[in-house]
Motif scaffolding. Structure first.
Motif, PDB file in Angstrom:
ATOM      1  N   GLY A 304       0.968  -1.165   0.121  1.00  0.00           N
ATOM      2  CA  GLY A 304      -0.140   0.059  -0.080  1.00  0.00           C
ATOM      3  C   GLY A 304       0.814   1.240  -0.016  1.00  0.00           C
ATOM      4  O   GLY A 304       1.880   1.261   0.812  1.00  0.00           O
ATOM      5  N   VAL A 305       0.685   2.149  -1.046  1.00  0.00           N
ATOM      6  CA  VAL A 305       1.308   3.461  -0.985  1.00  0.00           C
ATOM      7  C   VAL A 305       0.260   4.457  -0.543  1.00  0.00           C
ATOM      8  O   VAL A 305      -0.521   4.827  -1.363  1.00  0.00           O
ATOM      9  CB  VAL A 305       1.685   3.733  -2.539  1.00  0.00           C
ATOM     10  N   SER A 306       0.464   4.988   0.653  1.00  0.00           N
ATOM     11  CA  SER A 306      -0.576   6.019   1.155  1.00  0.00           C
ATOM     12  C   SER A 306      -0.168   7.672   0.637  1.00  0.00           C
ATOM     13  O   SER A 306       1.111   7.646   0.494  1.00  0.00           O
ATOM     14  CB  SER A 306      -0.420   6.040   2.659  1.00  0.00           C
ATOM     15  N   LEU A 307      -1.181   8.146   0.375  1.00  0.00           N
ATOM     16  CA  LEU A 307      -1.121   9.460  -0.238  1.00  0.00           C
ATOM     17  C   LEU A 307      -1.471  10.367   1.032  1.00  0.00           C
ATOM     18  O   LEU A 307      -1.818  11.442   0.456  1.00  0.00           O
ATOM     19  CB  LEU A 307      -1.747   9.435  -1.557  1.00  0.00           C
ATOM     20  N   ASP A 308      -1.570   9.769   2.169  1.00  0.00           N
ATOM     21  CA  ASP A 308      -2.058  10.864   3.196  1.00  0.00           C
ATOM     22  C   ASP A 308      -0.982  12.325   3.338  1.00  0.00           C
ATOM     23  O   ASP A 308       0.174  11.980   2.866  1.00  0.00           O
ATOM     24  CB  ASP A 308      -1.894  10.172   4.393  1.00  0.00           C
ATOM     25  N   GLY A 309      -1.419  13.189   3.969  1.00  0.00           N
ATOM     26  CA  GLY A 309      -0.417  14.475   3.889  1.00  0.00           C
ATOM     27  C   GLY A 309      -0.979  15.518   3.111  1.00  0.00           C
ATOM     28  O   GLY A 309      -0.172  16.484   3.062  1.00  0.00           O
ATOM     29  N   ARG A 310      -2.148  15.468   2.761  1.00  0.00           N
ATOM     30  CA  ARG A 310      -2.783  16.668   2.192  1.00  0.00           C
ATOM     31  C   ARG A 310      -3.009  17.950   3.171  1.00  0.00           C
ATOM     32  O   ARG A 310      -3.239  17.480   4.309  1.00  0.00           O
ATOM     33  CB  ARG A 310      -4.151  16.117   1.505  1.00  0.00           C
ATOM     34  N   ARG A 311      -3.433  18.895   2.682  1.00  0.00           N
ATOM     35  CA  ARG A 311      -3.584  20.079   3.325  1.00  0.00           C
ATOM     36  C   ARG A 311      -4.920  19.890   4.384  1.00  0.00           C
ATOM     37  O   ARG A 311      -5.842  19.314   3.758  1.00  0.00           O
ATOM     38  CB  ARG A 311      -3.705  21.534   2.483  1.00  0.00           C
ATOM     39  N   GLY A 312      -4.749  20.213   5.551  1.00  0.00           N
ATOM     40  CA  GLY A 312      -6.036  20.067   6.271  1.00  0.00           C
ATOM     41  C   GLY A 312      -6.082  18.740   7.145  1.00  0.00           C
ATOM     42  O   GLY A 312      -6.649  18.573   8.362  1.00  0.00           O
ATOM     43  N   GLN A 313      -5.059  17.845   6.930  1.00  0.00           N
ATOM     44  CA  GLN A 313      -4.987  16.625   7.835  1.00  0.00           C
ATOM     45  C   GLN A 313      -4.158  17.118   9.093  1.00  0.00           C
ATOM     46  O   GLN A 313      -2.891  17.595   8.914  1.00  0.00           O
ATOM     47  CB  GLN A 313      -4.268  15.454   7.209  1.00  0.00           C
ATOM     48  N   GLN A 314      -4.654  16.953  10.134  1.00  0.00           N
ATOM     49  CA  GLN A 314      -3.858  17.331  11.413  1.00  0.00           C
ATOM     50  C   GLN A 314      -2.689  16.600  11.667  1.00  0.00           C
ATOM     51  O   GLN A 314      -1.681  16.953  12.099  1.00  0.00           O
ATOM     52  CB  GLN A 314      -5.004  17.258  12.667  1.00  0.00           C
ATOM     53  N   ASN A 315      -3.076  15.071  11.446  1.00  0.00           N
ATOM     54  CA  ASN A 315      -1.885  14.252  11.977  1.00  0.00           C
ATOM     55  C   ASN A 315      -1.731  13.001  10.739  1.00  0.00           C
ATOM     56  O   ASN A 315      -2.388  12.209  11.047  1.00  0.00           O
ATOM     57  CB  ASN A 315      -1.697  13.556  13.159  1.00  0.00           C
ATOM     58  N   PRO A 316      -1.106  13.255   9.831  1.00  0.00           N
ATOM     59  CA  PRO A 316      -1.227  12.531   8.426  1.00  0.00           C
ATOM     60  C   PRO A 316      -0.970  11.096   8.917  1.00  0.00           C
ATOM     61  O   PRO A 316      -1.440  10.154   8.682  1.00  0.00           O
ATOM     62  CB  PRO A 316      -0.403  13.048   7.567  1.00  0.00           C
ATOM     63  N   LYS A 317       0.230  10.853   9.757  1.00  0.00           N
ATOM     64  CA  LYS A 317       1.065   9.619   9.979  1.00  0.00           C
ATOM     65  C   LYS A 317       0.019   8.886  11.078  1.00  0.00           C
ATOM     66  O   LYS A 317      -0.068   7.404  10.876  1.00  0.00           O
ATOM     67  CB  LYS A 317       2.375   9.718  10.529  1.00  0.00           C
ATOM     68  N   GLU A 318      -0.600   9.619  12.048  1.00  0.00           N
ATOM     69  CA  GLU A 318      -1.513   9.038  12.923  1.00  0.00           C
ATOM     70  C   GLU A 318      -2.820   8.261  12.187  1.00  0.00           C
ATOM     71  O   GLU A 318      -3.261   7.382  12.356  1.00  0.00           O
ATOM     72  CB  GLU A 318      -1.976   9.856  14.016  1.00  0.00           C
ATOM     73  N   ALA A 319      -3.329   9.414  11.188  1.00  0.00           N
ATOM     74  CA  ALA A 319      -4.427   8.727  10.349  1.00  0.00           C
ATOM     75  C   ALA A 319      -4.049   7.620   9.555  1.00  0.00           C
ATOM     76  O   ALA A 319      -4.926   6.745   9.541  1.00  0.00           O
ATOM     77  CB  ALA A 319      -4.891  10.209   9.575  1.00  0.00           C
ATOM     78  N   TRP A 320      -2.868   7.580   9.174  1.00  0.00           N
ATOM     79  CA  TRP A 320      -2.657   6.468   8.040  1.00  0.00           C
ATOM     80  C   TRP A 320      -2.462   5.163   8.835  1.00  0.00           C
ATOM     81  O   TRP A 320      -3.008   4.263   8.326  1.00  0.00           O
ATOM     82  CB  TRP A 320      -1.175   6.740   7.525  1.00  0.00           C
ATOM     83  N   ILE A 321      -1.926   5.335  10.019  1.00  0.00           N
ATOM     84  CA  ILE A 321      -1.693   3.863  10.855  1.00  0.00           C
ATOM     85  C   ILE A 321      -2.946   3.535  11.363  1.00  0.00           C
ATOM     86  O   ILE A 321      -3.154   2.542  11.483  1.00  0.00           O
ATOM     87  CB  ILE A 321      -0.555   4.194  11.878  1.00  0.00           C
ATOM     88  N   LYS A 322      -3.799   4.526  11.733  1.00  0.00           N
ATOM     89  CA  LYS A 322      -5.014   4.075  12.318  1.00  0.00           C
ATOM     90  C   LYS A 322      -6.001   3.514  11.170  1.00  0.00           C
ATOM     91  O   LYS A 322      -6.606   2.354  11.520  1.00  0.00           O
ATOM     92  CB  LYS A 322      -5.778   5.312  12.644  1.00  0.00           C
ATOM     93  N   ALA A 323      -5.947   3.931  10.187  1.00  0.00           N
ATOM     94  CA  ALA A 323      -6.595   3.418   9.060  1.00  0.00           C
ATOM     95  C   ALA A 323      -6.244   1.981   8.635  1.00  0.00           C
ATOM     96  O   ALA A 323      -6.818   0.948   8.202  1.00  0.00           O
ATOM     97  CB  ALA A 323      -6.542   4.352   7.649  1.00  0.00           C
ATOM     98  N   ILE A 324      -4.856   1.760   8.647  1.00  0.00           N
ATOM     99  CA  ILE A 324      -4.241   0.550   8.566  1.00  0.00           C
ATOM    100  C   ILE A 324      -4.959  -0.622   9.340  1.00  0.00           C
ATOM    101  O   ILE A 324      -5.446  -1.799   9.209  1.00  0.00           O
ATOM    102  CB  ILE A 324      -2.679   0.689   8.587  1.00  0.00           C
ATOM    103  N   GLU A 325      -4.813  -0.128  10.764  1.00  0.00           N
ATOM    104  CA  GLU A 325      -5.318  -1.057  11.867  1.00  0.00           C
ATOM    105  C   GLU A 325      -6.946  -1.417  11.865  1.00  0.00           C
ATOM    106  O   GLU A 325      -7.264  -2.273  11.872  1.00  0.00           O
ATOM    107  CB  GLU A 325      -5.000  -0.446  13.243  1.00  0.00           C
ATOM    108  N   ASP A 326      -7.535   0.012  11.532  1.00  0.00           N
ATOM    109  CA  ASP A 326      -9.053  -0.350  11.563  1.00  0.00           C
ATOM    110  C   ASP A 326      -9.567  -1.109  10.328  1.00  0.00           C
ATOM    111  O   ASP A 326     -10.392  -1.848  10.590  1.00  0.00           O
ATOM    112  CB  ASP A 326      -9.598   1.176  11.324  1.00  0.00           C
TER     113      ASP A 326
END
Length: 383
Positions: A304-326
């Motif tokens: 998986g190649v995540s393109l998180d990090g767009r403008r407005g994301q408070q914590n892209p890495k946290e959101a990315w890892i949480k989505a992987i787990e969820d």
């Protein structure tokens, strides 16, 4: 002293004939039979091609005036209340006159702008070539209908020559007038041509006079050319049968992982471009989980190649890892956390989800599959 007098007079006459150098422009317009109070607009086009007024003048006793400054000769479009259409005008810092035809605006005449004269010359010649091409095309069609082989043969030769002339004329004109800002307008029109020859366009642009290239319009056109060429190269690089562009990026623990490390372990590998913020991606994830659970033991790998990090994301890495787990995505993951990054660009990914299937040598064997189509393709490759 008597000999010097004629020389002085000649010098005065020559200087008086030179064009006035101005740092602003003035357009003195005449609008015959146009009522007092009618508004005339000078417009620029926005990114969608819609006119945006930048100045307004009011007709009084058949006349109106525009005053302003331009950093370099620029294309504007004049419109007038009550008259359909618009007039293209190349405005430069000089004194100009405009004779408006209220019934057919395109018949209006601007005088005093060398840049406008050049654009008018280009359009006049281009339209003549198109008219000739239409005439010969009709003659050729008529000859085909009548099964007139002699005229078919001769018309076809003329038709092919005119088609070549039409294709080459803008490039020839640009090359001949490489020191004029007018050619930037021709460049812009060529960028909209289907299957445009971008390598040729780039070479022509590179050969323009530096004063033309450094204008804001020149900089914009250069950017479009470079982005389009990069996109064309990316399309070639991601065609079926091509070796997938190499890349590496940090995994959730911060360790660099290369795509070659993944596809070398399996029989086929799915590269899944996605993001935690992407609704369609998250809805596709259960299907990917199902496919991975069913075919991983048979040789399926996923990265998986995540393109998180767009403008407005408070914590892209946290959101990315949480989505992987969820979403229970138990395969390899990497991300630069910089939105549509260089990896996405190298794969010509402009929207997600986007998927590529590679063989164990890294060659692309399928792409842009989702849902049942993806499942069937994986089954076909591994069963």
């Amino acid at each position: 002293m008597k000999k010097l007098l004629p020389i002085i007079l000649i010098g005065i006459m020559m200087s008086s004939c030179q064009k006035e150098v101005r740092t602003d422009y003035i357009i003195e317009g005449t609008a015959k039979d146009v009522y007092n109070g009618i508004r005339v607009y000078l417009n620029e086009l926005d990114q969608r091609g819609r006119p945006v007024p930048v100045d307004t003048a009011i007709v009084l006793n058949g006349s109106f005036t525009f005053n302003g400054k331009v950093p370099y000769p620029k294309l504007y479009f004049l419109t007038m209340n009550g008259s359909p259409g618009r007039i293209p005008l190349m405005i430069e810092n000089t004194k100009m006159t405009l004779d408006v035809d209220k019934k057919i605006l395109s018949n209006s005449i601007l005088s005093g702008s060398d840049s406008h004269d050049l654009l008018h010359e280009f359009n006049t010649t281009l339209n003549k070539i198109k008219e000739d091409l239409n005439t010969v095309s009709k003659n050729y069609s008529d000859a085909q209908f009548l099964r007139d082989s002699v005229n078919m043969k001769s018309d076809k030769v003329v038709l092919e020559k005119l088609q070549e002339k039409l294709a080459n004329y803008p490039f020839d004109f640009i090359e001949e007038h490489s020191n004029s800002n007018t050619v930037l307008e021709i460049f812009q029109s060529q960028l909209r041509v289907a299957n445009a020859d971008y390598p040729k366009i780039k070479t022509l642009f590179d050969n323009l006079d530096q004063s033309v290239k450094i204008t804001q319009k020149g900089i914009t056109i250069k950017s479009i050319i470079e982005q389009t060429i990069a996109k064309i190269e990316a399309q070639k690089n991601t065609a079926i049968g091509a070796i997938a562009p190499p890349f590496s990026a940090p995994d959730p623990e911060g360790k660099e992982l290369a795509i070659s490390e993944v596809y070398s372990k399996g029989k086929i590998t799915i590269i899944d471009f996605w993001a935690a913020w992407c609704g369609p991606c998250r809805r596709e994830n259960p299907n990917l989980v199902k496919i991975y659970d069913q075919y991983h033991d048979k040789g399926l790998e996923i990265i998986g190649v995540s393109l998180d990090g767009r403008r407005g994301q408070q914590n892209p890495k946290e959101a990315w890892i949480k989505a992987i787990e969820d979403d229970k995505l138990t395969w390899n993951h990497v991300s630069n956390l910089t939105y549509f990054d260089k990896i996405a660009q190298s794969y010509n990914v402009n929207a997600i989800p986007a998927m590529f299937i590679l063989d164990d040598k890294g060659a692309i064997i399928a792409k842009n599959l989702r849902g049942k189509a993806l499942e069937l393709k994986v089954a076909e490759l591994l069963n």
